[in-house]
Design an enzyme around this catalytic site. Structure first.
Site, mmCIF file in Angstrom:
data_model
loop_
_atom_site.group_PDB
_atom_site.id
_atom_site.type_symbol
_atom_site.label_atom_id
_atom_site.label_comp_id
_atom_site.label_asym_id
_atom_site.label_seq_id
_atom_site.Cartn_x
_atom_site.Cartn_y
_atom_site.Cartn_z
ATOM 1 N N ARG A 293 -6.262 -16.800 39.430
ATOM 2 C CA ARG A 293 -7.054 -16.533 38.227
ATOM 3 C C ARG A 293 -8.388 -17.267 38.358
ATOM 4 O O ARG A 293 -8.412 -18.487 38.484
ATOM 5 C CB ARG A 293 -6.302 -17.008 36.975
ATOM 6 C CG ARG A 293 -7.121 -16.891 35.718
ATOM 7 C CD ARG A 293 -6.357 -17.156 34.411
ATOM 8 N NE ARG A 293 -7.279 -16.955 33.308
ATOM 9 C CZ ARG A 293 -7.696 -17.904 32.466
ATOM 10 N NH1 ARG A 293 -7.204 -19.128 32.534
ATOM 11 N NH2 ARG A 293 -8.580 -17.634 31.540
ATOM 12 N N HIS B 73 -15.711 -17.028 30.886
ATOM 13 C CA HIS B 73 -15.115 -18.359 30.691
ATOM 14 C C HIS B 73 -16.251 -19.324 30.338
ATOM 15 O O HIS B 73 -16.547 -20.268 31.077
ATOM 16 C CB HIS B 73 -14.343 -18.797 31.946
ATOM 17 C CG HIS B 73 -13.326 -19.879 31.707
ATOM 18 N ND1 HIS B 73 -11.992 -19.763 32.051
ATOM 19 C CD2 HIS B 73 -13.447 -21.110 31.161
ATOM 20 C CE1 HIS B 73 -11.344 -20.877 31.738
ATOM 21 N NE2 HIS B 73 -12.208 -21.720 31.197
ATOM 22 N N GLU C 120 -10.115 -18.240 25.732
ATOM 23 C CA GLU C 120 -10.052 -19.136 24.573
ATOM 24 C C GLU C 120 -11.250 -19.063 23.623
ATOM 25 O O GLU C 120 -11.957 -20.054 23.427
ATOM 26 C CB GLU C 120 -9.857 -20.592 25.038
ATOM 27 C CG GLU C 120 -8.573 -20.797 25.825
ATOM 28 C CD GLU C 120 -8.082 -22.245 25.783
ATOM 29 O OE1 GLU C 120 -8.353 -22.944 24.776
ATOM 30 O OE2 GLU C 120 -7.419 -22.680 26.739
ATOM 31 N N ASN D 101 -2.770 -19.837 26.930
ATOM 32 C CA ASN D 101 -3.086 -21.148 27.503
ATOM 33 C C ASN D 101 -2.365 -22.204 26.684
ATOM 34 O O ASN D 101 -2.675 -22.403 25.497
ATOM 35 C CB ASN D 101 -4.596 -21.425 27.461
ATOM 36 C CG ASN D 101 -5.355 -20.678 28.534
ATOM 37 O OD1 ASN D 101 -4.773 -19.896 29.292
ATOM 38 N ND2 ASN D 101 -6.650 -20.914 28.608
ATOM 39 N N TYR E 252 -1.048 -26.224 26.601
ATOM 40 C CA TYR E 252 -1.049 -27.569 27.179
ATOM 41 C C TYR E 252 -0.249 -28.553 26.351
ATOM 42 O O TYR E 252 0.431 -29.424 26.889
ATOM 43 C CB TYR E 252 -2.481 -28.130 27.274
ATOM 44 C CG TYR E 252 -3.360 -27.462 28.292
ATOM 45 C CD1 TYR E 252 -4.052 -26.293 27.993
ATOM 46 C CD2 TYR E 252 -3.500 -27.998 29.566
ATOM 47 C CE1 TYR E 252 -4.877 -25.688 28.927
ATOM 48 C CE2 TYR E 252 -4.332 -27.396 30.509
ATOM 49 C CZ TYR E 252 -5.006 -26.244 30.189
ATOM 50 O OH TYR E 252 -5.814 -25.646 31.120
ATOM 51 N N GLU F 14 -2.738 -20.608 31.550
ATOM 52 C CA GLU F 14 -3.083 -21.992 31.905
ATOM 53 C C GLU F 14 -2.003 -22.930 31.390
ATOM 54 O O GLU F 14 -1.497 -22.766 30.275
ATOM 55 C CB GLU F 14 -4.419 -22.449 31.286
ATOM 56 C CG GLU F 14 -5.662 -21.907 31.951
ATOM 57 C CD GLU F 14 -6.956 -22.391 31.299
ATOM 58 O OE1 GLU F 14 -6.989 -23.531 30.782
ATOM 59 O OE2 GLU F 14 -7.925 -21.620 31.303
#
Ligand code: GBH
Length: 478
Positions: A84, A130, A176, A317, A319, A386
């Site tokens: 990616r 991005h 995002e 994504n 985290y 991610e």
């Protein structure tokens, strides 16, 4: 996805895909080489270096513009199924406009990457945006705050599909938007650094992003899909929100947090229009503040229809997790997105920290987040686009990162088998230590380390690279 049900199975489903990610501004460098136009992060780091922790920039970064062959050799070494990465819009179109002419050297760069990936049997997952908007578009027409960007972005997307699409298996339009609208146009901590029209611009940004996304999806669907046979979607921020206590109020606060974050973009794309809780709260507060219309722009019925169902999977994504607690609505006064949401967030003291203040290690969060998406958003196919952990300094024996991946993947498998969430793939952030936005080079997410004072930018494998390699190879956790 076909699989046999095994509770606590350690094996990934047979067609599950493993990948690893980067982003153009964070790794490429060569910020003004071979005809590339300036982007808003070039401009921001050059003019507001005080907003970057170590006052650094990504003028050189990992130098991947010159070292892409080395990077692809690392991908081969890891054995990943896909890579990616993102396209730098102004490297291809220096002003952002197709009509101003294509920068052939930029096209060549991505052609080389895609050809080499192809030769190595690695699929490409390409992000169109991005965060590195052509500076020209920001200066001349206001970037994401001007509705005419929808058409400008659509033309860029069309060009990218046309040139690169034969070799791209997965497209994602935006990475995002929740983050770059919030940080770029509300807090001002990210490029373009605006914070002067709080509670307004942030939603205008989101609105234009959703329309741009739908326009690009539509072009792919009508003109390219049949021939190129790829998939296309968007990548969304998915920070799990855990209610502080098992009370109705805290549950409601956590739910609201998720709708203002993930739902802001997922609801229009999957269910149609903004989440009702956003429409209601922002509308009511706007009226009390004396606005004639809601600060949350309205979609026409036609637009609702155009934006709905513009996804072939959902890019997630993930985290970390925050604890969310009810609080009474912030009093009417200065408009802001934070006040619109009005919840209290905190981290638990028991959660392990990382090299980033915002990133606490909460492995079960990935499972709960996926489960929530399945339940609230029509059981979409999900790709984790991610997931990663930062160290505060260069560490090669990165035990904490290895544990992070082991634990998060364990809970991801529980989401697959126990909760039956349709998770098709997983992506590590990141291949390399790189320019970590306003943290500069002070937070290191890579499976490969780089010493940024080394002019050769030598890539050095960390222990976690070997760990991930083994997982990709065996397709199981232990
Ligand atoms: C991802 O965002 C990005 O897609 C990727 O480019 C990035 O490298 C990666 O995370 C690691 O950070 O300034 O302290 O208020 C993840 C969500 C949102 C996390 C913004 C950092 C800023 C925290 N990011 N947040 S702070």
């Amino acid at each position: 996805l076909a699989f046999t049900h095994k509770v606590n199975a350690q094996e990934f489903p047979p067609d599950f895909k493993f990948g690893i990610a980067t982003a153009s501004y964070q790794i490429e460098g060569a910020w003004n080489e071979d005809g590339k136009g300036e982007n808003i992060w070039d401009h921001f780091t050059h003019t507001s270096s005080d907003k970057i922790f170590d006052h650094s920039n990504a003028d050189v970064a990992c130098d991947s513009y010159h070292k892409y062959e080395t990077d692809i050799a690392l991908l081969k070494e890891l054995g990943v199924d896909f890579y990616r990465f993102s396209l730098s819009w102004p490297r291809i179109l220096p002003t952002g406009y197709v009509d101003d002419g294509v920068n052939q050297a930029g096209v060549e760069y991505y052609n080389n990457i895609l050809n080499l990936l192809d030769q190595n049997g690695i699929e490409a997952m390409v992000t169109l945006y991005h965060w590195d908007l052509p500076q020209h578009l920001h200066e001349r027409m206001g970037g994401w705050l001007n509705e005419t960007i929808v058409d400008i972005f659509a033309k860029y997307a069309d060009l990218a599909f046309h040139i690169f699409g034969e070799r791209v298996k997965y497209w994602t339009t935006f990475n995002e938007p929740y983050i770059f609208c919030q940080y770029g146009y509300e807090n001002g901590t990210y490029a373009p650094g605006l914070a002067s029209n709080r509670g307004v611009d942030v939603y205008v940004c989101g609105h234009n992003i959703l329309k741009s996304h739908a326009a690009a999806y539509d072009i792919y669907d009508k003109t390219y899909r049949k021939k190129q046979k790829g998939k296309i979607s968007i990548v969304l921020t998915a920070i799990w929100a855990k209610p502080s206590t098992y009370t109705r109020k805290d549950f409601e606060a956590a739910e609201r947090n998720l709708q203002f974050q993930f739902g802001w973009f997922a609801h229009p794309i999957i269910k149609g229009n903004y989440p009702q809780v956003m429409i209601n709260r922002i509308g009511e507060r706007s009226t009390k503040e004396g606005f004639k219309k809601s600060r949350l722009p309205k979609f026409t019925n036609e637009e609702v229809r155009q934006i709905k169902d513009t996804y072939d999977f959902i890019g997630v994504n993930h985290y970390t997790t925050t604890m969310v607690k009810w609080m009474d609505d912030v009093q009417i006064g200065e408009p802001s997105a934070f006040n619109d949401l009005s919840v209290e967030e905190y981290y638990k003291d028991s959660w392990k920290s990382s090299g980033s203040a915002w990133l606490k290690v909460v492995p079960y969060g990935i499972r709960d987040m996926c489960k929530w998406i399945k339940k609230n958003y029509n059981n979409p196919s999900i790709i984790i686009t991610e997931n990663g952990y930062s160290d505060p300094k260069l560490i090669l024996h990165d035990f904490n990162r290895t544990i992070f991946y082991k634990e998060y993947l364990k809970y991801l498998l529980q989401a697959v088998y126990d909760d039956r969430v349709d998770i098709q793939g997983y992506t590590v952030w990141s291949l390399l230590d790189n320019f970590e936005w306003n943290q500069g080079y002070s937070a290191k997410f890579g499976l490969y380390a780089i010493n940024f004072t080394d002019p050769n930018r030598t890539r050095i494998p960390k222990d976690s690279a070997n760990f991930y390699k083994a997982i990709v190879k065996t397709r199981r956790l232990k």
